[in-house]
Design an enzyme around this catalytic site. Structure first.
Site, PDB file in Angstrom:
ATOM      1  N   ASN A 169      10.575  69.084  21.767  1.00 21.47           N
ATOM      2  CA  ASN A 169      11.835  68.346  21.884  1.00 21.47           C
ATOM      3  C   ASN A 169      12.130  67.885  23.298  1.00 21.47           C
ATOM      4  O   ASN A 169      13.001  67.052  23.502  1.00 21.47           O
ATOM      5  CB  ASN A 169      12.990  69.171  21.312  1.00 21.47           C
ATOM      6  CG  ASN A 169      12.864  69.296  19.801  1.00 21.47           C
ATOM      7  OD1 ASN A 169      12.063  68.582  19.183  1.00 21.47           O
ATOM      8  ND2 ASN A 169      13.596  70.212  19.209  1.00 21.47           N
TER       9      ASN A 169
ATOM     10  N   CYS B 248      17.255  63.080   6.597  1.00 20.97           N
ATOM     11  CA  CYS B 248      16.035  63.878   6.485  1.00 20.97           C
ATOM     12  C   CYS B 248      16.425  65.130   5.714  1.00 20.97           C
ATOM     13  O   CYS B 248      17.564  65.304   5.313  1.00 20.97           O
ATOM     14  CB  CYS B 248      15.479  64.203   7.865  1.00 20.97           C
ATOM     15  SG  CYS B 248      16.446  65.434   8.713  1.00 20.97           S
TER      16      CYS B 248
ATOM     17  N   ASP C 198      17.433  75.781  15.475  1.00 23.51           N
ATOM     18  CA  ASP C 198      15.990  75.676  15.185  1.00 23.51           C
ATOM     19  C   ASP C 198      15.325  77.032  15.040  1.00 23.51           C
ATOM     20  O   ASP C 198      14.141  77.099  14.721  1.00 23.51           O
ATOM     21  CB  ASP C 198      15.287  74.877  16.293  1.00 23.51           C
ATOM     22  CG  ASP C 198      15.738  73.429  16.294  1.00 23.51           C
ATOM     23  OD1 ASP C 198      15.459  72.725  17.281  1.00 23.51           O
ATOM     24  OD2 ASP C 198      16.387  73.007  15.328  1.00 23.51           O
TER      25      ASP C 198
END
Ligand code: EPZ
Length: 422
Positions: free
Chosen positions: A23, A118, A308
């Site tokens: 990221n 998504c 995450d």
């Protein structure tokens, strides 16, 4: 599609090298668009998402060469001859939207497909648009594409984000480096990937203060020059592999691990009964007793507990002593790993943004399906502790964010292999 077969095989021992942050790299690569001079990124991770970003930048006319087996990305945007980021690429990876700010700043125009939703959520871009319009861009949504232009260039502004969005902070910060005057981003995201991007932009000649805090000030400059920058360690890969010896037993050293990148996560592990020790090479992790204690987790923007790592922590809590509640406050649909863990005998009750997990003595191996990047690795972690075999299907999700996952887990004694799909 390939699958991964993992067998519960007892305690783990050894070292796992941690790669550069996906990221961070996905924000650093578009920074090449801000300058005509070469940008070289070292310690780059070898991931399919990096290949997708490469494809996107090349479609805009940038030159991107992957050297040293992908650990060095050499980029040059000497002549950008296309300002349209195509849906076919953007739909594969939301981070493609990070070309919007740099293209606007460099070319005065950009056409970027909306990423579309998504698995984990709708992923809107209203905060990106709000910030770039504050800098003077005119942005219109047409046929699923954002048509942005700044014919008279961008002008510094004070921008308040109503949510500390990582991507919006990155897009606005990159655009502001070439705006006329001063930009202040209030309630900016504070993630280490933001700090890493600011460090790289400063090496390119940008004037940025406050990255890592909620208020970032950028003094625009006329142009940026080239630079060489090492991608910061991946805190999410780090946290993921830290859980391997915790869920399976044993002791593992994470090479390159940094405590400052995983503060809130380590606090939770300490509460659950896990020792994390700094070593010269990184971080050493070992469970204190035979079983961790259940702890409650709420995901928040950095420096809070990272969303995450929520799926991976849920896998651990499935084997913990007691009941834990995991609250997901960043994404609206990020519990898709729960039904797969339940197939392995986990006791999980999902109600909206809360998942209540009651630990069981032993999970049972089963065929399960990866639904998104972080969910897929949480199933592997569960498989390490489960009795019997677990087959994780659709592992292309994994390849997006975890390089050499079989090699890294088997390097510490896990019984794991990749099965070529049809
Ligand atoms: C980044 O996504 C990461 N991706 C994500 O990692 C990470 O989960 C997320 O930050 C949060 O930490 C990359 O850096 C490439 P956000 P980003 O903008 O920038 C809402 C992974 O697994 N929002 O901070 O898209 C949004 O819907 C990935 O590596 C708006 O409402 O995250 C979400 O609910 C998954 N409007 C929340 O904010 C906007 O304009 C967080 O989004 C932008 C975001």
């Amino acid at each position: 599609m390939d699958s991964i077969l993992v067998k519960g095989n007892g305690p783990l021992k050894g070292q796992i090298p941690i790669a550069g942050a996906k990221n961070a790299c996905l924000a650093l690569m578009p920074a090449t668009l801000l300058s005509e001079e070469p940008l070289t990124l070292t310690n780059a991770p070898r991931l399919s998402d990096i290949k997708t970003m490469t494809e996107l930048l090349q479609s805009l006319g940038a030159e991107v060469s992957s050297l040293q087996d992908g650990q060095v990305q050499a980029l040059s945007s000497h002549n950008i001859d296309n300002h349209v980021a195509d849906y076919e690429i953007v739909r594969k990876m939301r981070a493609s939207n990070l070309v919007l700010g740099p293209m606007l700043a460099r070319l005065g125009q950009a056409v970027v497909s909306l990423p579309g939703g998504c698995a984990i959520g709708a992923r809107p871009m209203d905060l990106h648009i709000h910030g770039l319009e504050a800098l003077g861009a005119e942005i219109e949504l047409k046929d699923g594409y954002l048509h942005a232009k700044a014919p008279r260039g961008l002008k510094g502004a004070v921008i308040e984000l109503n949510f500390a969005s990582v991507g919006a902070t990155e897009n606005i910060m990159m655009a502001a480096t070439l705006a006329k005057g001063t930009t202040v981003i209030k309630n900016a995201a504070r993630e280490p990937e933001i700090v890493d991007l600011a460090e790289c932009l400063k090496k390119m000649g940008a004037h940025i203060e406050g990255a890592g805090t909620s208020d970032i000030t950028i003094e625009g400059v006329d142009r940026l020059h080239g630079a060489t920058h090492p991608v910061v360690t991946d805190r999410i890969e780090l946290g993921t592999y830290m859980l391997a010896p915790v869920i399976a037993g044993g002791e593992v050293e994470l090479l390159g691990g940094r405590l400052d990148l995983v503060g809130a996560f380590v606090e939770k592990l300490d509460e659950a009964g896990v020792d994390v020790t700094e070593t010269k090479a990184g971080l050493k992790v070992k469970r204190r007793g035979d079983r961790v204690k259940a702890v409650n987790v709420t995901t928040e923007p950095f420096p809070g507990f990272p969303t995450d790592l929520q799926a991976q922590m849920m896998a651990l809590m499935c084997t913990a002593d007691g009941t834990s509640v995991l609250e997901e406050k960043i994404f609206e649909n990020r519990f898709m790993h729960a039904p797969e863990l339940i197939r392995m005998g986990a006791k999980i009750d999902v109600q909206g943004g809360h998942a209540t997990v009651t630990g069981v003595d032993r999970l049972k191996g089963a065929p399960v399906m990866a639904t998104d990047l972080r969910a897929s690795v949480s199933l592997i972690l569960a498989g390490l502790a489960a009795e019997g075999e677990t087959i994780v299907n659709r592992v292309y999700h994994l390849d997006r964010g975890y390089e050499q996952v079989v090699r890294k887990f088997s390097g510490v004694g896990a019984q794991i292999e990749r099965i070529k799909g049809s």
